[in-house]
Write an enzyme that holds these catalytic residues in place. Structure first.
Site, PDB file in Angstrom:
ATOM      1  N   ASP A   8       0.880  -1.174   0.000  1.00 15.81           N
ATOM      2  CA  ASP A   8       0.000   0.000   0.000  1.00 15.81           C
ATOM      3  C   ASP A   8       0.914   1.219   0.000  1.00 15.81           C
ATOM      4  O   ASP A   8       1.379   1.667   1.047  1.00 15.81           O
ATOM      5  CB  ASP A   8      -0.897  -0.017   1.242  1.00 15.81           C
ATOM      6  CG  ASP A   8      -1.758   1.227   1.347  1.00 15.81           C
ATOM      7  OD1 ASP A   8      -2.202   1.738   0.300  1.00 15.81           O
ATOM      8  OD2 ASP A   8      -1.990   1.699   2.478  1.00 15.81           O
ATOM      9  N   GLU A  67      -1.389  -1.710  -4.647  1.00 15.68           N
ATOM     10  CA  GLU A  67      -2.617  -0.930  -4.801  1.00 15.68           C
ATOM     11  C   GLU A  67      -2.399   0.164  -5.841  1.00 15.68           C
ATOM     12  O   GLU A  67      -1.368   0.832  -5.850  1.00 15.68           O
ATOM     13  CB  GLU A  67      -3.033  -0.302  -3.469  1.00 15.68           C
ATOM     14  CG  GLU A  67      -4.366   0.408  -3.551  1.00 15.68           C
ATOM     15  CD  GLU A  67      -4.871   0.898  -2.212  1.00 15.68           C
ATOM     16  OE1 GLU A  67      -5.935   1.529  -2.200  1.00 15.68           O
ATOM     17  OE2 GLU A  67      -4.211   0.669  -1.183  1.00 15.68           O
ATOM     18  N   ASP A 139      -2.362   1.113   7.686  1.00 18.14           N
ATOM     19  CA  ASP A 139      -1.635   0.949   6.421  1.00 18.14           C
ATOM     20  C   ASP A 139      -1.180  -0.494   6.221  1.00 18.14           C
ATOM     21  O   ASP A 139      -1.168  -0.998   5.098  1.00 18.14           O
ATOM     22  CB  ASP A 139      -0.443   1.904   6.347  1.00 18.14           C
ATOM     23  CG  ASP A 139      -0.893   3.351   6.269  1.00 18.14           C
ATOM     24  OD1 ASP A 139      -1.457   3.740   5.236  1.00 18.14           O
ATOM     25  OD2 ASP A 139      -0.698   4.091   7.254  1.00 18.14           O
TER      26      ASP A 139
END
Length: 175
Positions: A8, A67, A139
């Site tokens: 991420d 992502e 996160d």
């Protein structure tokens, strides 16, 4: 067994999550954040690259999932996020690892069942799916969700493709 690294990306915090698939069961291996200190963008990108390089060396994933960037209201933030994402992708590409990308909506839909899920819902489902005894940091949970999304979609694709008997090769159709 397949080890998957989920990423991420972020210019201040880059979440990572490593899972291992044993059949249809996902096992948590590691997760956390690469934190960059205040400083110039080039220094922060270097920290991201070095952190990912250390993770790749230590955990030796078989596949990586990242992502995709979504548009922020602030164009400057979106550009910085894109640069952090580019640094992460470049670091992985140098290792020639298979890499897949997923949108935030795809990830939420695969993990929670709806693409508009809140971050808290993603955290809760990641905790549940991996049997963690506490909620992962936000996160890190997002990165684990990326890895789980990849694992689920990968598994679905394997189930959809017909299995051939041993010794039989699939011929590719040429155009």
């Amino acid at each position: 067994m397949t080890r998957i690294l989920g990423i991420d990306p972020g210019s201040r915090l880059t979440g990572f999550g490593i899972i291992e698939m044993q059949g249809s069961r996902a096992l948590w291996i590691s997760s956390g954040c690469i934190r960059t200190a205040d400083g110039t963008l080039d220094t922060r990108l270097k920290t991201i690259c070095q952190g990912l390089e250390a993770l790749l060396e230590e955990h030796r994933p078989d596949e990586v999932a990242v992502e995709q960037v979504f548009m922020h209201r602030n164009a400057d933030s979106a550009l910085k996020l894109g640069q952090a994402r580019g640094a992460a992708i470049s670091t992985v590409a140098l290792r020639s690892l298979p890499m897949s990308e997923y949108s935030p909506t795809e990830i939420k839909k695969a993990i929670v069942g709806k693409g508009s899920a809140a971050k808290a819902q993603v955290q809760h489902m990641v905790q549940h799916l991996l049997g963690l005894n506490k909620l992962p940091q936000e996160d890190a949970a997002d990165a684990l969700a990326v890895a789980l999304c990849h694992a689920h979609l990968r598994q679905s694709m394997q189930q959809l493709s017909p299995r051939l008997p041993a010794g039989v090769r699939r011929l590719r159709r040429r155009r």
